[in-house]
Design an enzyme around this catalytic site. Structure first.
Site, PDB file in Angstrom:
ATOM      1  N   VAL A 298      21.130  -2.633  -4.546  1.00 42.59           N
ATOM      2  CA  VAL A 298      21.845  -1.525  -3.890  1.00 42.59           C
ATOM      3  C   VAL A 298      22.627  -0.723  -4.924  1.00 42.59           C
ATOM      4  O   VAL A 298      22.684   0.505  -4.884  1.00 42.59           O
ATOM      5  CB  VAL A 298      22.793  -2.061  -2.784  1.00 42.59           C
TER       6      VAL A 298
ATOM      7  N   ASP B 296      -0.725  39.918  -6.497  1.00 33.19           N
ATOM      8  CA  ASP B 296      -1.557  40.898  -5.820  1.00 33.19           C
ATOM      9  C   ASP B 296      -1.083  42.281  -6.275  1.00 33.19           C
ATOM     10  O   ASP B 296       0.080  42.434  -6.637  1.00 33.19           O
ATOM     11  CB  ASP B 296      -1.334  40.720  -4.308  1.00 33.19           C
TER      12      ASP B 296
ATOM     13  N   GLU C  11      -4.296  60.419   4.252  1.00 33.66           N
ATOM     14  CA  GLU C  11      -3.818  61.603   4.984  1.00 33.66           C
ATOM     15  C   GLU C  11      -2.289  61.612   5.067  1.00 33.66           C
ATOM     16  O   GLU C  11      -1.678  62.681   5.028  1.00 33.66           O
ATOM     17  CB  GLU C  11      -4.446  61.633   6.382  1.00 33.66           C
TER      18      GLU C  11
ATOM     19  N   GLY D 115      -8.253  43.088  -4.885  1.00 36.65           N
ATOM     20  CA  GLY D 115      -9.563  43.400  -4.313  1.00 36.65           C
ATOM     21  C   GLY D 115      -9.997  44.811  -4.654  1.00 36.65           C
ATOM     22  O   GLY D 115     -11.115  45.218  -4.379  1.00 36.65           O
TER      23      GLY D 115
ATOM     24  N   ASN E  52      28.369   5.424  -4.112  1.00 41.47           N
ATOM     25  CA  ASN E  52      27.121   6.155  -4.367  1.00 41.47           C
ATOM     26  C   ASN E  52      26.936   7.361  -3.456  1.00 41.47           C
ATOM     27  O   ASN E  52      26.422   8.393  -3.867  1.00 41.47           O
ATOM     28  CB  ASN E  52      25.918   5.222  -4.204  1.00 41.47           C
TER      29      ASN E  52
ATOM     30  N   THR F  98      31.924   9.226  -2.783  1.00 39.20           N
ATOM     31  CA  THR F  98      32.778   9.630  -3.911  1.00 39.20           C
ATOM     32  C   THR F  98      31.976  10.211  -5.076  1.00 39.20           C
ATOM     33  O   THR F  98      32.437  11.123  -5.748  1.00 39.20           O
ATOM     34  CB  THR F  98      33.649   8.450  -4.403  1.00 39.20           C
TER      35      THR F  98
END
Length: 1043
Positions: free
Chosen positions: A304, A351, A442, A625, A795, A798
């Site tokens: 642990v 892209d 357009e 593309g 662990n 604190t």
């Protein structure tokens, strides 16, 4: 049917045994349905909730914790006396952590698999087919369509399957297939065979693809593929087959977990074996099994102690804070681990349309005729500013603004642009931007008319909605559009027939024409010069075409449109408009007015971002593309290529890439910076090659076609305006679709990794200290200094708070001037491992020393000898070695409290050490990171809480300390700062000189002023009185060594 695009209409119909006018018989439909199945994408069989939960426990660290929790639970079950309740706290807390981690993991997994389901939004619900059971067209569910079905599609329809066109029932058929191919404008389709069997989807002009939309026209076709056999189905299969790669950080933590598990196992076994001789001690009642179980509990406590339970929580918190900072920069992170991966990105595959460019077609150049003398002519050339659909910009000649109404040619050109147009601008109030309504080309002309303002219309005071089409409206009030001659492939132009709204003798009907320059100019007999009409000569025509060719092939690669007028068209009743083949007759004897050149312009800020990428050692590759010429031109404009750079081995089309051998393809991916005319499979292949070079690849995309590559790359980046499929297949979404946001996110990722490195090392050194503490107590035979529930508290709470605060350390100023870090670079180098091992050993020794001080030297303590302390298990009334010693004293909470307080205090000092990897605290005081100061104060407050507030001392088996004891805690803890300062000094001056930005290039002089340069005197003045007071107070510290 394979390669249906290469076959004639008759061959395709013959293959399926179907007649275009009657369709399939019900018997044929039944057989084809049995063979090919339903026309739908199968639902992805997702993992069950149980499978997802079990998956979360595959991590080695988690498994060790789970094992420790199970063993602790079993041991707690057999615990007797007062400790029964507290014994259950430890396994309960560990399980709570594991459950919380599992919930987060499952939630993230659930989100990740939505990408495949999102493809279903592109499946149409209904389709229109001809079948022999009915004489007319019938609507059926799209999933019941089979290969061979004759399908009718019209404007607004979603294509229900992959279809080979058999006949077009309108002048033209336009299809928006951007979701599949990434093309920014709709594509004109035809029915002729495309003989190339290896044609990319963009070039299959006689095919309609499932999920795409009909933008204009009406047509019929025969279904050649359904369900998973369609192009969109192939993308789905590719996504299913793509396994998600673990991020570099996850891989590093996995490696760390493996190493840690081996070390833990060795130490646990070693502790147990070392104490085999104590198994029969009287304290265990002479039972060897009881002794074995007692030391087994210590080994579990050690496990642990060694596992940084708080690490997953701290990492998640740090990454979450990073995502918030990124969100402010318009980068929305969907997958937390990918935040850190951005920091080591070495290639960005971007892209073109919408990311490097605005995806808003914009007219940037135009010309009209100035003077004509015989075969020679001069042009008036203009440039137009503004790169979006916003009607903001000006017309310039020789870099100076001009008034367009002063040029007759520009007035007529604007009139053609406004009337020969079916699109408009619209102001989106919700987004606060101008958007197109209709075709991109357009809309660019509509926007140009607004910028030209040829009739000097008063625009002040107009709302943004009114401003959108103000100038176009003025022109449309002058003339009325009677009818349109639609665009067709043979003449490559379209025209409108207009009559004046106020008829007079001088004003008459006109036809306005726009189209491809080669198609329109060949039908022009005259040219407009000012307000006069001059015959077109071969010399003038050659001059005009040479300028247009230059615009189309130069550094800009503009898309050019010629604009012309028919001053005396036939009357409407004289025209036969039913047959589109007649249109070309009515568009002859034209007068050429001018030409406009447009492009999808690069975003203004992209060039500087590409430059920043180059400085940071990141290669930018454009994958699009679009055609190669346009792609290379944009690359030159934004700095991916130099203006005169030879791109022979650096730019490829999808076809050129396919023709290379596998080894040549590998080399191409190593050097190339532009791939054009590519398909989805190319993108995935490029990512695979780059990954084989250990490159960390970020891939951008917005369409369905991008999804497999987005999923395959380490960082998939979708556009905010992109499809749901792209977004759900990616790790990050750009809210503003901007390439520069990626670069800002990379910078943030690098800063996060640097900070993460600091707190991971901080937590590891803490755990090393805990392991050393337990190992020393077991090896020396001392009573337990720390118990599992205390270690869990340290662990998780604190240590966790300062570790999280270290994520707020300010980033290095030169963070984007360094190359990307190697993803294989260890989290902890050899020197740092030694450094944190040394600190950890001191932490462990200090913790054990604090407990020993209370037993041996403290006022109010038992003052036992070292021998008695190390053989406390042999303590009983009849043992002469323990005469006068109360054996119950060895179970006192004081030594544990001293050990825990030293551990917490020393960790707070260690947090200050972690403010910088190599910079001294004297030069970088704690308030450089105010969050760290706050977290240290909070951690100490929580420690006081468990010391002084009932019933917490009972749970943690500790007791309140007095002032003398606290002074002793400080005396033992503070030297860790001096120790780390010494190690930093060695690193700065001997091991890593020049790494710190502040390090001078020349060797510093040894003068006093040079040595004190940069020192934070307020910090020195604050800390010195405290140190003097602590070490001048007598705490019997020396008695421990002389007793």
């Amino acid at each position: 049917m394979e390669n249906a695009h290469t076959k004639t209409v008759e061959e395709v119909l013959g293959h399926f045994g179907v007649n275009e006018s009657t369709g399939l018989s019900l018997e044929q439909v039944k057989k084809l349905k049995e063979r090919w199945g339903s026309n739908e994408l199968p639902a992805e069989e997702g993992k069950t909730l149980l499978e997802l939960v079990i998956e979360q426990f595959e991590d080695l660290l988690v498994r060790i914790l789970l094992l420790a929790a199970c063993i602790s639970f079993v041991l707690a079950w057999f615990e007797e006396g007062e400790e029964t309740i507290t014994a259950f706290v430890e396994p309960f807390v560990i399980l709570l952590i594991l459950v919380a981690n599992a919930i987060v993991g499952v939630w993230q997994e659930r989100n990740a698999e939505n990408a495949i389901e999102a493809l279903k939004e592109y499946e149409p619900e209904m389709g229109k087919v001809y079948r022999q059971d009915r004489k007319s067209v019938q609507r059926i569910k799209a999933k019941d369509i089979v290969p061979g079905d004759i399908v009718e599609i019209a404007v607004g329809d979603k294509v229900p399957a992959d279809i080979r066109l058999t006949s077009i029932k309108s002048t033209t058929l336009r299809v928006d297939q951007s979701i599949l191919t990434g093309e920014s404008v709709s594509v004109i389709k035809h029915t002729d065979p495309v003989p190339d069997p290896r044609a990319v989807n963009q070039d299959k002009k006689n095919m309609l693809f499932s999920g795409t939309n009909i933008a204009a026209g009406k047509a019929m076709g025969v279904v050649v593929a359904t369900g998973v056999n369609t192009e969109i189905g192939k993308i789905r299969d590719e996504m299913v087959a793509t396994e998600q790669e673990r991020t570099p950080l996850q891989q590093k933590l996995d490696e760390f977990g493996e190493q840690l598990s081996k070390v833990i196992s060795l130490i646990c076994i070693a502790v147990w074996i070392i104490n085999i001789g104590h198994f029969n001690d009287p304290v265990h009642g002479g039972s060897w099994i009881r002794g074995a179980i007692y030391y087994f509990k210590i080994a579990v406590a050690l496990a642990v102690a060694a596992i940084p339970e708080g690490l997953p929580a701290v990492i998640t918190t740090c990454l979450a804070l990073g995502t918030r900072r990124m969100a402010k920069k318009n980068a929305i992170v969907r997958s937390l681990p990918s935040v850190e991966t951005l920091g080591c990105t070495s290639v960005i595959c971007s892209d073109k349309t919408g990311t490097l460019t605005t995806n808003q077609m914009s007219v940037c150049r135009m010309f009209i005729l100035d003077k004509v003398e015989g075969d020679t002519c001069s042009l008036n050339e203009f440039t137009i500013t503004g790169s979006t659909y916003a009607p903001i910009g000006e017309v310039q000649k020789d870099d100076k603004p001009v008034k367009c109404h002063q040029y007759d040619g520009l007035v007529e050109l604007a009139t053609i642009c406004a009337l020969c147009n079916d699109s408009a601008l619209d102001y989106n109030e919700a987004k606060g931007v101008y958007e197109k309504v209709g075709e991109a080309t357009e809309t660019a002309l509509t926007c140009l008319v607004e910028k030209m303002n040829v009739f000097d219309t008063e625009l002040k005071g107009l709302s943004k909605i009114e401003r959108a089409n103000a100038c176009n409206s003025v022109i449309k009030q002058l003339m009325k559009k009677e009818f349109t001659l639609e665009f067709s492939r043979d003449r490559k132009s379209m025209s409108v027939y207009c009559t004046p709204n106020k008829p007079s003798r001088t004003s008459m009907s006109k036809m306005f024409v726009k189209g491809a320059p080669e198609g329109v100019i060949d039908r022009c007999t005259h040219i407009r010069v000012g307000s006069t009409k001059v015959p077109m000569t071969p010399g003038v025509k050659q001059k005009i075409m040479s300028v247009i060719r230059e615009w189309g092939s130069g550094s800009d690669t503009l898309r050019c449109l010629a604009l012309a007028t028919h001053d005396n068209p036939l009357r409407r009743e004289e025209m036969h408009l039913e047959d589109s083949a007649n249109f070309i007759k009515y568009e002859t004897n034209l007068t050429f007015v001018g030409c406009v050149g447009m492009l999808d312009p690069p975003r203004i800020e992209v060039a500087s971002s590409v430059k920043l990428c180059r400085q940071a050692g990141i290669r930018v590759i454009m994958i699009t593309g679009d055609n190669k010429g346009t792609a290379v031109a944009i690359c030159r404009r934004i700095g991916i290529f130099g203006q005169d750079e030879d791109v022979t081995s650096k730019a490829f089309t999808g076809r050129e890439f396919d023709e290379l051998s596998p080894s040549a393809q590998r080399d191409a991916c190593l050097n190339a910076r532009c791939f054009a005319r590519v398909e989805p499979s190319h993108k995935s292949k490029i990512v695979e090659f780059l990954q084989s070079f250990d490159e960390i690849t970020a891939m951008t995309g917005d369409g369905v076609n991008d999804a497999p590559a987005l999923k395959k790359s380490e960082i998939g980046i979708a556009m905010g305006s992109g499809t749901a499929v792209a977004k759900t297949a990616s790790e990050m979404v750009l809210a503003d679709d901007n390439f520069s946001t990626i670069v800002a996110a990379v910078e943030e990722g690098r800063a996060i990794y640097n900070n993460m490195k600091q707190f991971i090392r901080y937590l590891i050194s803490s755990n090393v200290g805990e392991v050393v503490c337990i190992f020393l107590t077991a090896a020396l035979g001392f009573p337990e200094a720390l118990i599992p529930v205390q270690l869990l508290w340290v662990n998780l709470v604190t240590d966790g708070l300062p570790a999280t605060a270290l994520g707020f350390n300010p980033p290095d100023l030169d963070i984007m001037n360094k190359p990307p870090r190697n993803p294989k670079e260890p989290l902890i180098s050899g020197w740092l491992f030694f450094r944190y091992l040394a600190i950890g050993c001191y932490v462990g020794a200090a913790t054990v020393g604090a407990a020993a001080w209370w037993f041996i030297a403290a006022d109010g303590g038992p003052r036992v000898s070292f021998y008695q302390l190390s053989h406390f298990l042999q303590c009983k009334e009849d043992n002469p070695d323990f005469e006068g010693v109360d054996c119950a004293i060895f179970e006192s909470p004081y030594p544990m409290t001293m050990a825990l307080s030293v551990l917490v205090t020393i960790e707070m000092c260690n947090a200050l050490n972690s403010l910088s990897e190599n910079q001294s605290l004297l030069r970088m005081p704690p308030w450089e990171n105010i969050w760290l100061v706050g977290s240290i104060c909070l951690s100490m407050s929580l420690h006081f809480l468990i010391l002084y507030v009932e019933p917490l001392p009972l749970i943690f088996q500790i007791t309140p300390l007095n002032l003398t004891q606290w002074l002793m805690v400080l005396k033992i803890s503070l030297p860790v700062i001096l120790m780390d300062e010494t190690l930093k000094f060695v690193a700065r001056n001997y091991l890593e000189p020049g790494k710190e930005c502040a390090q001078p290039a020349t060797k510093p002089s040894c003068s006093l002023s040079a040595c004190t340069d940069g020192i934070s005197w307020p910090f020195v003045l604050l800390i010195m009185p405290l140190v003097v007071w602590v070490y001048s107070t007598d705490t019997n510290f020396s008695d421990m060594f002389w007793s």
